[in-house]
Design an enzyme around this catalytic site. Sequence first.
Site, PDB file in Angstrom:
ATOM      1  CB  CYS A 140      -0.947  -0.002   1.194  1.00 54.18           C
ATOM      2  SG  CYS A 140      -0.158  -0.326   2.789  1.00 54.18           S
ATOM      3  CG  HIS A 165      -0.789   4.183   4.733  1.00 52.81           C
ATOM      4  ND1 HIS A 165      -1.501   3.944   5.880  1.00 52.81           N
ATOM      5  CD2 HIS A 165      -0.350   2.944   4.316  1.00 52.81           C
ATOM      6  CE1 HIS A 165      -1.499   2.639   6.145  1.00 52.81           C
ATOM      7  NE2 HIS A 165      -0.807   2.015   5.210  1.00 52.81           N
TER       8      HIS A 165
END
Length: 342
Positions: A131, A253
């Site tokens: 990710c 994130h």
Amino acid sequence: MSNTKHVAVVGATGAVGVEMLRCLEQRNFPVGQLTLLASARSAGKTMKFKGEDVTVKELTPDAFAGVDIALFSAGGGISKEFAPHATKAGAIVVDNSSAFRMDDEVPLVVPEINAADLKNLPKGIAANPNCTTAITLMALYPLHQAFGVKRVFASSYQAVSGTGAQAIEELEAQIRDWASADRKWDDVRLAADKVKVYPHQIAFNALPHVDSFLDSGYTKEEMKMENEGRKIMHHPGFRASVTCVRVPVFRAHSVAVSAEFERPVTVAEARAVLAKAPGLDVVDDPTLKQYPLALDVAGKDNCAVGRLRLDCALDNGLAFWIAGDQLLKGAALNAVQIAECL
């Protein structure tokens, strides 16, 4: 295969599995038949898809009969065990785990970057990147095309949902526990029995520890940006020194990147390049305090880049900040985009 597809989602009840269903529905993927697969303890549960209840079935080796595309998000061990059963039954597998990412016969794909790699699937499997890598490359790759990236120094600030549902619950429980005790800001350490998922308390903390440590002192997560970045960008000389940090954010994130390029770069040139990049929004006006925020990208398909500035420590260097929803572009959305390409 017909115009509509028989799609299976492995790990359907997990955080990423739920997002895969949402992406399939929101993007109008041509699902003719849907099979939801999970562990025995989840079998029998129902999940909504386009307003209809779909019953979750137990994942077994013979669960892939008639399936065209199987989206896997149940961990590397499950993928290694069951992906071969899916491909043997005739399905194409899009795997969200790390199981096949570095396999030379499995393309590792971010569709905005290297969708052409999907033309060759010798094992019938395509892999989703890590990710943090996927989110970072959404900005780094367009810059690489324009200026030729040599190396990066990066620090990630990773949400707990990247660990899974139990981590989300733990952060929430720790915050509630602190608030219910009516404590003050300088009394935030919780009892040891409140810490289960992570090695240390995550609420009000930052853990420079994501994934397991290697002999080098880096973690597996930290090495993924270099290893996976080389494969995705077809850039074997790419180098990345990364520190991955888990922070008390529920979703999305963020990554701080300092990149060194082969050719001179200016902020204006970089901004112009990034403004044209698919799947990426430029949010970069410090005078108005506008820059990418985890809160703003959570639940959104596009990543956002900002804080563009010349790096004062690197030759031909540019520093930037990028944020993205790791459950979407870092996982479920990217997997569905791969399925769309296929």
